[in-house]
Design an enzyme around this catalytic site. Sequence first.
Site, short mmCIF file in Angstrom:
data_model
loop_
_atom_site.label_atom_id
_atom_site.label_comp_id
_atom_site.label_asym_id
_atom_site.label_seq_id
_atom_site.Cartn_x
_atom_site.Cartn_y
_atom_site.Cartn_z
N LEU A 31 0.82 -1.21 0.00
CA LEU A 31 0.00 0.00 0.00
C LEU A 31 0.86 1.27 0.00
O LEU A 31 1.71 1.46 0.86
CB LEU A 31 -0.88 -0.03 1.26
CG LEU A 31 -1.98 1.01 1.30
CD1 LEU A 31 -2.98 0.76 0.19
CD2 LEU A 31 -2.65 1.00 2.66
N ASP A 32 0.60 2.15 -0.95
CA ASP A 32 1.29 3.45 -1.02
C ASP A 32 2.79 3.35 -1.15
O ASP A 32 3.52 4.29 -0.82
CB ASP A 32 0.96 4.32 0.22
CG ASP A 32 -0.52 4.61 0.29
OD1 ASP A 32 -1.14 4.72 -0.78
OD2 ASP A 32 -1.05 4.72 1.40
N GLU A 33 3.28 2.22 -1.61
CA GLU A 33 4.71 2.07 -1.77
C GLU A 33 5.11 1.92 -3.22
O GLU A 33 6.25 1.63 -3.54
CB GLU A 33 5.22 0.86 -0.95
CG GLU A 33 5.11 1.02 0.55
CD GLU A 33 6.11 2.00 1.11
OE1 GLU A 33 7.18 2.19 0.50
OE2 GLU A 33 5.82 2.60 2.17
#
Lengths: 313, 313, 313, 313
Positions: free
Chosen positions: B256-258
């Site tokens: 997530l969000d990486e």
Amino acid sequence: MSDRTLIDAEKRRQPSPVRPRQGADPVRSDLGRLTVQCADRPGIVAAVSQFLTDHGANIVESDQATTDPVDGQFFLRMTFHRPGLQAHLDDMTKNFTKALVEKFEVTEWSLRDASTPKRVAIMVSKYDHCLLDLLWRARRGELPVDIGLVISNHADLASEVRTFGVPFVHMPVTRDTKPEAEARQLQLLQGNFDLVVLARYMQILSADFLASVGCPVINIHHSFLPPFAGAGPYERAKERGVKLIGATAHYATEDLDEGPIIEQDVVRVRHSDNIAALKRRGADVERLVLSRAVLWHCEDRVLRQGNSTVVFS
Amino acid sequence: MSDRTLIDAEKRRQPSPVRPRQGADPVRSDLGRLTVQCADRPGIVAAVSQFLTDHGANIVESDQATTDPVDGQFFLRMTFHRPGLQAHLDDMTKNFTKALVEKFEVTEWSLRDASTPKRVAIMVSKYDHCLLDLLWRARRGELPVDIGLVISNHADLASEVRTFGVPFVHMPVTRDTKPEAEARQLQLLQGNFDLVVLARYMQILSADFLASVGCPVINIHHSFLPPFAGAGPYERAKERGVKLIGATAHYATEDLDEGPIIEQDVVRVRHSDNIAALKRRGADVERLVLSRAVLWHCEDRVLRQGNSTVVFS
Amino acid sequence: MSDRTLIDAEKRRQPSPVRPRQGADPVRSDLGRLTVQCADRPGIVAAVSQFLTDHGANIVESDQATTDPVDGQFFLRMTFHRPGLQAHLDDMTKNFTKALVEKFEVTEWSLRDASTPKRVAIMVSKYDHCLLDLLWRARRGELPVDIGLVISNHADLASEVRTFGVPFVHMPVTRDTKPEAEARQLQLLQGNFDLVVLARYMQILSADFLASVGCPVINIHHSFLPPFAGAGPYERAKERGVKLIGATAHYATEDLDEGPIIEQDVVRVRHSDNIAALKRRGADVERLVLSRAVLWHCEDRVLRQGNSTVVFS
Amino acid sequence: MSDRTLIDAEKRRQPSPVRPRQGADPVRSDLGRLTVQCADRPGIVAAVSQFLTDHGANIVESDQATTDPVDGQFFLRMTFHRPGLQAHLDDMTKNFTKALVEKFEVTEWSLRDASTPKRVAIMVSKYDHCLLDLLWRARRGELPVDIGLVISNHADLASEVRTFGVPFVHMPVTRDTKPEAEARQLQLLQGNFDLVVLARYMQILSADFLASVGCPVINIHHSFLPPFAGAGPYERAKERGVKLIGATAHYATEDLDEGPIIEQDVVRVRHSDNIAALKRRGADVERLVLSRAVLWHCEDRVLRQGNSTVVFS
């Protein structure tokens, strides 16, 4: 003692530290740079790429622009790696002329060793912010330049400049002595420098000077262009309630402030900023914009076409 | 009636105006785009350029990047003009594989007709700002996309979306129904779209979904990354007195969000901005950043390498 | 000869030019500045305004903030003109305490002559860009400061600093000598300065040091905060493909890099920027951000509340 | 059926959703706003503050500017909380006149209930980007406005506007019918609106129109001002190689594009941006700049003085 001798003496006495420092921002050796401008036509990129490959060079950076896919103008900048470049540069130059210049009707081109810093002279009046920023960045190794001379029509900044180990020559200019002063300036500049930077030099250079100096001249204009016309631009801007203050770096041409733009930027101002604050903020933008323009010019990123530029930044 | 039928029916009833408008931002026909990624090695640019020249194409734009002159990774994007491109695209594709892919160990490449818009599906929850901005830009012809479907876990934005002539499918998601909902979403998406955009879709997509959807997924993160961790990021930012609010568009990955960042931007905030103002300013940045990311992706300007990107913007 | 004596000797020998130059950016005399912080309650602005009017002062600038109209925290900064201010400052201070501090439960306040520059000490390691920018702006009269001392754990920048007529004290710090070094630093700093600026000082100051130094300490963090955690932040950022590089100026607190933020800014970067270019661009942002933070602090524009700030810029 | 009746009918049929939504960006009730302009003189802030305190109001926001500490012009904006404000507004207005206007020779002032949205009419031609941005922000509750009418000299945007529940009136204008058209426009506008916004309205309004409309008129200029003079500004800018594209929102005055500036902004462009891209980027700046100008105007943050403005943003 002539000015020329003075400079030589100065140089001998104190080797200029204002050259790219070893190791600061390492310029890999054996890197070359090629720029090409011509009318766009099929096969030009392939031909240039093949030329480099044939000469043992590996292309590591390439930028290209075309003003229009059909009948446009073509701009190319390539950085390449060629072991032992220095020894091959003359041959490559000769072969490029033979193989490509005529065939593709190349109008402008250059082929250089990227590790050779450009020789730069700075002209300045009394404001020190642009001058010091360039000297300081050069010393840090942020600019691939060898600043060899500062000419000023005022004596104020002499000791400041000499602290950096750079010769400072004071050449007063009055209305009457201007032709003579320009002649003496040209004596110092012609053939010795690859670039002249006007770092807030408040005298207007004659068309003759620009035609004779033999290298590009970059000017910083203390305004977003087009500016508020006439005197007191900051005062005029304040009266109008402008919200942004700008600066423009451009090549100097005969038409004052009308030369091709290299870089512009702005900074936001508020109603609480008085004229002094506008000037302070303006000075910050000026030095940033000028240093970017000089950097990009010296890295061969600025290709000029008529009164416009292509900047591969 | 299956979802697929619904969409078809919807499409028949009201031809989507959310395609590049004729004449709005004219896409010259016969323009093609080639992107290439491989380990850097001598001759690759020359070979690709020669390939295009040999196939009657004139290169009109070229961008290239190398992570390192020695043993680096190489990225190339070329736009070319080839009269009658459509008829030659299959042949060019076949020949490119034969002539270059193996020889230069090309790891990623694409060859496309630039005038064919990408088929895009949007997933959204309740916030409308990113969604509307995309729909509106698509209708203006600012984005080379054909938005064919909007999926939402809420019904709120249905009439808004249908005003643009785009099908809207409401698919509620709860903890229990998530696997089933994702399966139905995949049914609609797989094979039908070139890109999925998460325009503030507040559900976390499973790794399975991302692996199965068959096309890139772009997400907009309501923060400059790395963000303030945990819940209430705007509240946390306010507590710390931050001066800039940001947004990040990136490819969605399992972490997530990486995922690899495509675009980021920030806007200045003041102490007088309360949480509501921070969110309003944040929303403005989000929609600008997302629309840029979608534009650049759809113009094949974003080349992905591991967890990073090269963006030729 | 003690360090203190050294400084005095140095000062006698060469009067520091790094004070606001006469006339450069004229600070009108008889200008005073009042800041007030307390819980918000009816009548506070009226009472403060009346107080100033009663003491013959005309308010020429006023900024005010409230975190919440109901039960919020109140912040006020007023600049006023009072003929013969210097002679009345003590009386005004006494009267303000009597008339307002208790009545409105004022938690923080200050009353100062705006024409008195703040006494500033700078701590630095090897990077010169932030240090030089401060020294240079101070000499130009852009910062209302009197820079009286530079302390470094390295000797590299000594001659650079002394060129500006500012004393430079070299105090090496190792793990073993750190307590002793901090004690000697405190000896130089305590009572002598109104502000300590960490201009890329690479040693972590102990909580004891911060508690004992007796004035605010401003730090520049070479990253937008929150940053990429751990070592090699620029390398980490590059891996992730970030598009903006930032810097953060904040008050130093016991929790490293967690103090209240004064100013932040970012600059756009491209994939063609290598690590060296990221650092160069980062350095440009750092010096701009730090100089703004110091300016605003010294003009009493930064009011601190818990871990946040109100900045009247 | 007159235009007026048409609008009333339209309004009855479909209540405009383009008013601040309940709860979106909550406007606390009982908040008032006071602005004051006069020659600067001692005691004015104290007197105004006392006035508000005496009327049971607590000041929650205050901004003040003075063009010069001595003999300057004074600008004040205060937001205050007064329980039951609506019932006291008339009294406060009467008392303010009696107590302060004459005594301090106040030249401009306003006292308003902050929760009452301003009534706004928009004039537009064919470009939709500024118009839609305003309609959309108003519906989201981002602008404290009640958009009651859109007038256009073209019919293109009718259905778009009516989708938002806002009346759209098509009023063609030719050289011959212009006086008559303006008369009909004035019939719709006079007395009905607090603000007219020109959202890319391509007709020049006569001095008579501006004098008669009875409320401020905000215009968006598709350029950073001063602009490239004459026709084809984007083409001229491209020829000169400009690096930034801007927009300016200002009050419309008799002198075309010479009115007081409210807001300006710019966006960076590259040589690879063709004229279409410049226009697209320009449109993004235009709508951001116009929406900020309208927001600030409607929050009484813009105080006009001669041809300049003080903006408390």
